[in-house]
Scaffold this motif. Structure first.
Motif, mmCIF file in Angstrom:
data_model
loop_
_atom_site.group_PDB
_atom_site.id
_atom_site.type_symbol
_atom_site.label_atom_id
_atom_site.label_comp_id
_atom_site.label_asym_id
_atom_site.label_seq_id
_atom_site.Cartn_x
_atom_site.Cartn_y
_atom_site.Cartn_z
ATOM 1 N N SER A 183 65.263 -6.554 -23.491
ATOM 2 C CA SER A 183 65.460 -7.097 -24.843
ATOM 3 C C SER A 183 63.994 -7.484 -25.037
ATOM 4 O O SER A 183 63.285 -7.182 -26.335
ATOM 5 N N ILE A 198 61.571 -6.004 -28.448
ATOM 6 C CA ILE A 198 61.163 -6.979 -29.480
ATOM 7 C C ILE A 198 59.813 -6.984 -29.541
ATOM 8 O O ILE A 198 59.064 -6.555 -30.630
ATOM 9 N N ARG A 231 67.538 -8.466 -33.867
ATOM 10 C CA ARG A 231 68.821 -9.722 -34.087
ATOM 11 C C ARG A 231 69.965 -9.140 -33.153
ATOM 12 O O ARG A 231 70.493 -9.971 -32.554
ATOM 13 N N VAL A 280 68.768 -9.873 -29.408
ATOM 14 C CA VAL A 280 68.804 -11.387 -29.167
ATOM 15 C C VAL A 280 70.309 -12.136 -29.270
ATOM 16 O O VAL A 280 70.558 -12.908 -28.533
ATOM 17 N N GLY A 319 70.289 -15.699 -27.323
ATOM 18 C CA GLY A 319 69.089 -16.227 -27.899
ATOM 19 C C GLY A 319 69.187 -16.586 -29.336
ATOM 20 O O GLY A 319 70.160 -16.452 -30.118
ATOM 21 N N LEU A 359 66.491 -15.836 -32.796
ATOM 22 C CA LEU A 359 65.107 -15.108 -33.554
ATOM 23 C C LEU A 359 64.623 -16.003 -34.723
ATOM 24 O O LEU A 359 65.412 -16.050 -35.516
ATOM 25 N N ALA A 379 61.077 -14.823 -30.501
ATOM 26 C CA ALA A 379 62.542 -14.803 -29.806
ATOM 27 C C ALA A 379 62.451 -15.714 -28.689
ATOM 28 O O ALA A 379 61.535 -15.968 -28.056
ATOM 29 N N LEU A 394 65.005 -16.307 -25.485
ATOM 30 C CA LEU A 394 65.884 -15.761 -24.942
ATOM 31 C C LEU A 394 66.285 -16.562 -23.573
ATOM 32 O O LEU A 394 65.469 -16.937 -22.983
#
Length: 465
Positions: free
Chosen positions: A347, A351, A414, A417, A422, A424, A438, A440
């Motif tokens: 992820s 991102i 989104r 996340v 998490g 964002l 972000a 996480l």
């Protein structure tokens, strides 16, 4: 020698329905026009009822109130002074011809059914007057102007068949009145026919243009929603495929360890061996189900999806490729990052990838800073870019590849996340740049365990790897 039977007579071709003649087509069109004149094409909702501002919604009522308040006394005065009508008859005709103008905002066709007969009745009444032989007839000046306002309201609300029927009825009434009394020197029947055609065309054109713009706006809204939904589904499908690659690795490890446990561990009871066998069978069945799911999710020809999924170890290559593309980018990636879960690792890479792609599309030449850090409990990914670089003596910014963003890339961020639990934070900066942050969560660090060696285990079956 026997003779063959004669072939059966061919069946006649099916009869086609006779084409409509000129008379039947004219009658059909007249029936359609009559139906249109008797059935309004819109509900009795006021004009501009869907306007956002209150004063616009009230504007039609103010206009029709002003028309009625103006034409009633003016019509009475004109009928008294120019046409020598008595006060009672003049007042009745003025109210019948001008008071229904109050209905133009919501029921213009019903108002026409009142005003049109009242105008004809007024022309018949004026026909018997001795005075006013040189005045306008069969339509009085205030009656003609008020009738044009009525036709404009009809053009803004009704369909074409209704407008054609109104225009034909107006012309037919003027022709009949002209034939009844052709000695009037100031006949204005032809003038009304011409003016009514012009007003109806203008009103219909404005209405159709508004309808076209409204349908276009609705279609654009629907298309934008469909694009956002499609992007969301594509991103979820992509995440599902990547999850398969991540989970399949761990399931393969479980299968291999469960299959090799009887060889690595001595003194296992029969119940323990059966338990390990059951674990291996369940893991093997789960792998098969995930492979079938991947077959459904994977599009044809996406051989690249079979490659290992990227992670933060490839962010350096990603930034270098971005720099070669002409975007000055800096990377801050500490060397002591903890071991990341595969989902968080993937992820974070996606991102950064999407954020850099957005900078290339919307802010070419902007200096960009990519920062990845961890405090042990969370992994923070920060991508910040400056405004587009100014080049040349004119200080004109480079032209972006896309002047307006759809936000679909942020949808994928989104989703990723949200999948990791998490947060964002995205948005423009005061200096004209943009920021993507972000955060996480990371699992708590587990103490090292003495894993049993699997060197003596049989080689794993490639079916599960």
């Amino acid at each position: 020698m026997p003779t063959s039977a004669p072939p059966p007579p061919s069946s006649p071709p099916p009869a086609h329905p006779p084409a409509d003649g000129l008379l039947s087509a004219a009658l059909r069109n007249l029936r359609e026009i009559g139906h249109a004149l008797s059935h309004p094409s819109h509900p009795p909702t006021p004009l501009l009822a869907d306007a956002t501002k209150r004063w616009r919604r009230l504007l039609p009522y103010v206009v029709v109130l002003g028309l009625a308040a103006t034409f009633i006394p003016v019509t009475i005065t004109v009928l008294n002074n120019q046409y020598a009508l008595g006060g009672g008859i003049a007042g009745a005709l003025a109210v019948a011809q001008a008071a229904p103008l109050l209905m133009l905002a919501h029921r213009p066709l019903q108002a026409w059914w009142i005003i049109f007969p009242a105008q004809i009745l007024g022309a018949v009444v004026l026909l018997g007057q001795d005075g006013g032989q040189n005045t306008a007839w069969p339509w009085t000046p205030p009656g003609l102007v008020g009738y044009l306002f009525l036709l404009l309201a009809l053009g803004l609300r009704e369909r074409r068949q209704t407008l054609v029927g109104v225009w034909l009825a107006t012309g037919a009434a003027g022709l009949v009145l002209f034939l009844v009394s052709s000695h009037r020197g100031a006949d204005n029947s032809l003038l009304l026919v011409i003016l009514s055609a012009v007003v109806l065309v203008i009103g219909a054109t404005v209405r159709e243009r508004g309808d076209a713009q409204r349908r276009l706006a609705e279609q654009e809204t629907i298309s934008e929603a469909e694009r956002a939904q499609r992007t969301l589904l594509e991103e979820r499908t992509r995440i599902a495929r990547e999850l398969h690659d991540v989970v399949a690795h761990h399931m393969s490890v479980i299968t291999v360890q469960a299959d090799s446990a009887p060889y690595r561990l001595e003194g296992l009871s029969d119940e323990a061996r059966e338990e390990f066998g059951s674990i291996a069978a369940s893991a093997r069945e789960s792998l098969g189900e995930m492979r079938r799911l991947l077959t459904v999710l994977r599009s044809e020809g996406t051989e690249g999806e079979r490659a290992p999924q990227p992670g933060l170890d490839r962010v350096q290559q990603l930034v270098e490729a971005t720099v070669r593309a002409g975007l000055p980018a800096e990377l801050s990636l500490p060397a002591g990052l903890p071991d990341l879960p595969p989902l968080v690792d993937l992820s974070a890479y996606r991102i950064v990838q999407e954020a850099l792609a957005n900078v290339v599309r919307h802010a070419p030449g902007a200096r960009t800073r990519v920062s990845v850090s961890s405090d042990g409990a969370h992994l923070t990914v920060l991508v910040v870019n400056d405004p587009p670089e100014h080049t040349g003596s004119s200080l004109a910014p480079r032209t972006p590849l896309e002047t307006t963003g759809t936000g679909h890339g942020l949808v994928g961020m989104r989703e990723r996340v949200r999948l990791t639990g998490g947060t964002l934070d995205t948005g423009p900066l005061p200096d004209g740049g943009f920021r993507v942050a972000a955060r996480l969560p990371l699992p708590p660090a587990s103490p090292p365990s003495d894993a049993a060696s699997v060197s003596s285990a049989p080689p794993p079956n490639p079916e599960y790897s």
